[in-house]
Scaffold this active site. Structure first.
Site, short mmCIF file in Angstrom:
data_model
loop_
_atom_site.label_atom_id
_atom_site.label_comp_id
_atom_site.label_asym_id
_atom_site.label_seq_id
_atom_site.Cartn_x
_atom_site.Cartn_y
_atom_site.Cartn_z
N ARG A 112 -1.17 -15.04 3.93
CA ARG A 112 -1.97 -14.39 4.96
C ARG A 112 -1.28 -14.48 6.32
NH1 ARG A 112 -6.23 -11.01 4.23
NH2 ARG A 112 -7.31 -11.88 6.05
N GLU A 154 -9.34 -10.94 -7.55
CA GLU A 154 -8.46 -9.78 -7.46
C GLU A 154 -7.37 -9.80 -8.53
OE1 GLU A 154 -9.01 -9.21 -2.62
OE2 GLU A 154 -7.08 -9.87 -3.43
N LYS A 166 0.83 -1.20 0.00
CA LYS A 166 0.00 0.00 0.00
C LYS A 166 0.87 1.26 0.00
CE LYS A 166 -3.74 -2.43 2.38
NZ LYS A 166 -4.63 -2.48 3.57
N HIS A 187 -1.71 -5.53 1.50
CA HIS A 187 -2.96 -6.28 1.32
C HIS A 187 -2.60 -7.67 0.84
CE1 HIS A 187 -6.86 -7.60 -0.24
NE2 HIS A 187 -6.20 -7.96 -1.32
N PHE A 238 -15.95 3.86 7.13
CA PHE A 238 -14.54 4.22 6.92
C PHE A 238 -14.12 4.17 5.46
CE2 PHE A 238 -14.68 -0.36 7.91
CZ PHE A 238 -14.04 -0.90 6.80
N TYR A 245 -12.59 -3.19 -3.35
CA TYR A 245 -13.19 -3.13 -2.01
C TYR A 245 -14.72 -3.07 -2.09
CZ TYR A 245 -8.54 -2.07 -0.09
OH TYR A 245 -7.22 -2.13 0.30
N ASN A 288 -1.60 -0.20 7.38
CA ASN A 288 -1.10 -1.55 7.67
C ASN A 288 -0.26 -2.16 6.54
OD1 ASN A 288 -3.13 -2.20 5.87
ND2 ASN A 288 -4.40 -3.27 7.37
#
Length: 204
Positions: free
Chosen positions: A140, A181, A64, A170, A112, A104, A167
């Protein structure tokens, strides 16, 4: 190839150099060794792809904007390479709001979402496709909990992030999600199918 085979072919090579002027002599030298050894060498040089199920599984990992800004891309890539996964797609881009709304789609009604959109368009993103056995779940685990405060040390988020709003990475959360994705972020021609020379030692 075992030690005996290596010694045999080293000897062939050494002596073959002395007979470069004569193909007949070279063939004669090779004929002195058992055909099983020669066949084994040919087979090793043309080994078929691993038969381990699920080795072609793929997942999407995105660094990100905060990860890119903090120059963490190289360290993040290194972790997946060292684990043994194969990189088959890589690009850097400034993400559009349209692409993010598709990525998303399940979060668009969350309160948010506007701040998430602002965050993800604040700078470039590096997005990758990794391939390997059980790669979705393994990545993950390597990435860590969504909330860095709950992420284990040694994970990407546990080591590099302190707040859920930044964070770093992704990672696809399921095989189905990864497929969706990957198709969203990459065209088929952007992904490379290449033979990784160490897979034999990694998976068999």
């Amino acid at each position: 190839m075992d030690l005996l085979q290596r010694c045999v072919f080293k000897r062939i090579f050494q002596h073959g150099q002395c007979y470069l002027g004569s193909q007949d002599a070279t063939r004669s030298l090779a004929s002195r060794f058992p055909s099983a050894l020669l066949d084994g060498h040919r087979a090793a040089g043309h080994r078929s792809k691993s038969s381990v199920p699920g080795i072609g599984e793929r997942t999407l990992i995105a660094v990100k904007p905060d990860g890119v800004q903090r120059r963490l891309v190289g360290q993040i890539i290194q972790r997946f390479e060292q684990r043994g996964f194969k990189l088959v797609g890589l690009k850097m881009l400034q993400v559009s709001e349209d692409l993010l709304s598709q990525h998303y789609c399940e979060l668009r009604k969350k309160p948010f979402y506007p701040s998430l959109l602002h965050y993800m368009t604040s700078g470039p993103v590096v997005v990758m496709v990794w391939e390997g056995h059980n790669v979705v779940q393994s990545c993950r685990v390597m990435v860590g909990h969504t909330n860095p405060a709950q992420a284990q040390a040694g994970t990407v988020r546990g080591d590099f992030s302190v707040h859920v709003s930044r964070n770093v990475v992704h990672a696809s959360d399921s095989l189905e999600g990864a497929q969706r994705e990957i198709q969203l972020w990459f065209q088929g021609k952007d992904l490379l199918n290449w033979d990784c020379c160490h897979h034999t030692s990694t998976y068999e």
